[in-house]
Write a protein that holds these residues in place. Sequence first.
Motif, short mmCIF file in Angstrom:
data_model
loop_
_atom_site.label_atom_id
_atom_site.label_comp_id
_atom_site.label_asym_id
_atom_site.label_seq_id
_atom_site.Cartn_x
_atom_site.Cartn_y
_atom_site.Cartn_z
N THR A 92 1.87 6.43 -7.01
CA THR A 92 0.47 6.80 -8.35
C THR A 92 0.06 8.91 -7.40
OG1 THR A 92 -0.74 6.05 -6.39
CG2 THR A 92 -0.41 4.98 -8.13
N ARG A 93 1.28 9.16 -6.39
CA ARG A 93 1.51 10.52 -6.07
C ARG A 93 2.49 10.45 -5.54
NH1 ARG A 93 -3.65 8.70 -7.23
NH2 ARG A 93 -5.54 9.26 -4.98
N TYR A 94 2.31 12.11 -5.90
CA TYR A 94 3.04 13.30 -5.55
C TYR A 94 3.40 12.92 -4.36
CZ TYR A 94 3.36 15.12 -10.24
OH TYR A 94 3.31 16.23 -11.53
N ASP A 127 15.28 4.67 -4.49
CA ASP A 127 14.19 5.07 -4.75
C ASP A 127 13.33 4.95 -3.95
OD1 ASP A 127 13.05 3.08 -5.17
OD2 ASP A 127 12.59 3.37 -6.66
N LYS A 128 12.28 6.16 -4.51
CA LYS A 128 11.17 6.24 -3.43
C LYS A 128 10.35 4.79 -3.30
CE LYS A 128 8.11 7.79 -7.01
NZ LYS A 128 7.26 9.20 -7.69
N LEU A 129 10.14 4.32 -4.34
CA LEU A 129 9.54 3.19 -3.54
C LEU A 129 10.17 2.49 -2.80
CD1 LEU A 129 8.03 2.18 -7.51
CD2 LEU A 129 7.58 3.78 -6.08
N ALA A 188 0.75 -1.24 -0.13
CA ALA A 188 0.10 -0.44 -0.24
C ALA A 188 1.25 1.25 -0.66
CB ALA A 188 -1.20 0.14 0.85
N ALA A 189 1.72 1.50 0.15
CA ALA A 189 3.06 2.44 1.01
C ALA A 189 3.70 2.96 -0.61
CB ALA A 189 3.95 2.14 1.73
#
Length: 454
Positions: free
Chosen positions: A111-113, A320-322, A104-105
Amino acid sequence: MLETGKSERLRSLPAVDAVMRDQAGAALADRHGRAAATSAVRGVLEDLRARISAGEEPAVTESGVVALASKLLSGRSLRRVVNATGVVLHTNLGRSVLSEAAVAAVVEAATRYSNLEYDVALGKRGSRYDRAVPLLTELTGTEDALVVNNCAGATLLALAAVVGEGGGEPEVIVSRGQLIEIGGGFRIPEVLALSGARLREVGTTNRTRLSDYEEAINENTRAILWVHPSNFEIQGFTESVGVAELAPLGLPVIADVGSGALIPFGDEPLVGDAVKDGAALTIFSGDKLLGGPQAGIVVGDSSLVSAMRRHPLARALRADKLCLAALEATLTSYLEDTATQELPTLRMLRAPEYEARGVAEGLALALSREDFGLEVDVAPSVARSGGGTLPLYEIPSFAVRLGGVEAKTLAEKMRASDPPVVGRVHEGRVWLDARTLLPGDEEAVVAAVRGALG
């Protein structure tokens, strides 16, 4: 006559446009996109042309070309696989399965900034590690932390940052028994060489004493590297030196504990123990026993972690962010004391034997109801941790055994299903270990067997 036959077969090959206009070709384009589908069809036709020129006589139809192109495209895609091998942290199958909270995170971050490098309160640039670092320091009791994209990268960055402090010809001491090779032919000595440090080996393969380290220290020594041999074990006449014995020597001890275990499992070293024993930097993976995404995590002294953060390699290796989103959710499960319930890796590793037996018996019953003509039974099995952890540790499990047919052929056909089902062939049967089956996998196994025998 042979050349005439070749010419006729070559002329019979359909054009790319004709294949794509076919109903099956259009469906292929819908599934994979027109550009990818067209490229695959073109590749299949080139292969068929080469086979015909070599004297083969393959059957050629528009639908047959599409079937070959579909198989080619499926092989290129990263897709779901049913792991029935009994190896929980199967490196080739992606190691850890993320928790629902981590997924979910990741979806939210993708999918969002997000505030990846933005301080919302101050309205200016922040650090991408503002959230992961406090979680890691709280869990491990250390001063600072850093996350990069994998454990080998973290080791390289730690060594490069440490040996870069000061002049001379920097050296790092390491035991010969810890000069390991990990997956993909990646060797610890090669990491040391890339860092700019001279490798000073001490001891022997099976025995290294504290005196070996003491005698090797000189004015150029920058650090001691301690590496847990995660994917092998030496037995017999052995002797080694632990982090607690090395820490008082007055040099930074860089401890690569590998698996990232925060809670006990077998005799795998705990991150917290290395920290308590005095390691200046402790390095571990995110996607092994931690149960999170692929990442290289470093915790330890703030001065050394800061040096790593400033090093030019840090940007090349940054997460990275993911990865960070999944890691933060995983670490939160530990802080909330819900990790053993929420993280699939820990659930599979720690599940009682009777649960694996129940899953195996349910799958065997479902397969028996299909009347495939197979010999189906349930037998005790041995599962393993995998992923370069606990090489000799055996986890009691149960497996469904499929017999009465040629096992290798059945296994190949099951791997060709969608999704592929990967088991193991043993004693002339296909074994499907229940410990690594996830919810919904049983239906996929039944469908794979049906497709293989139908």
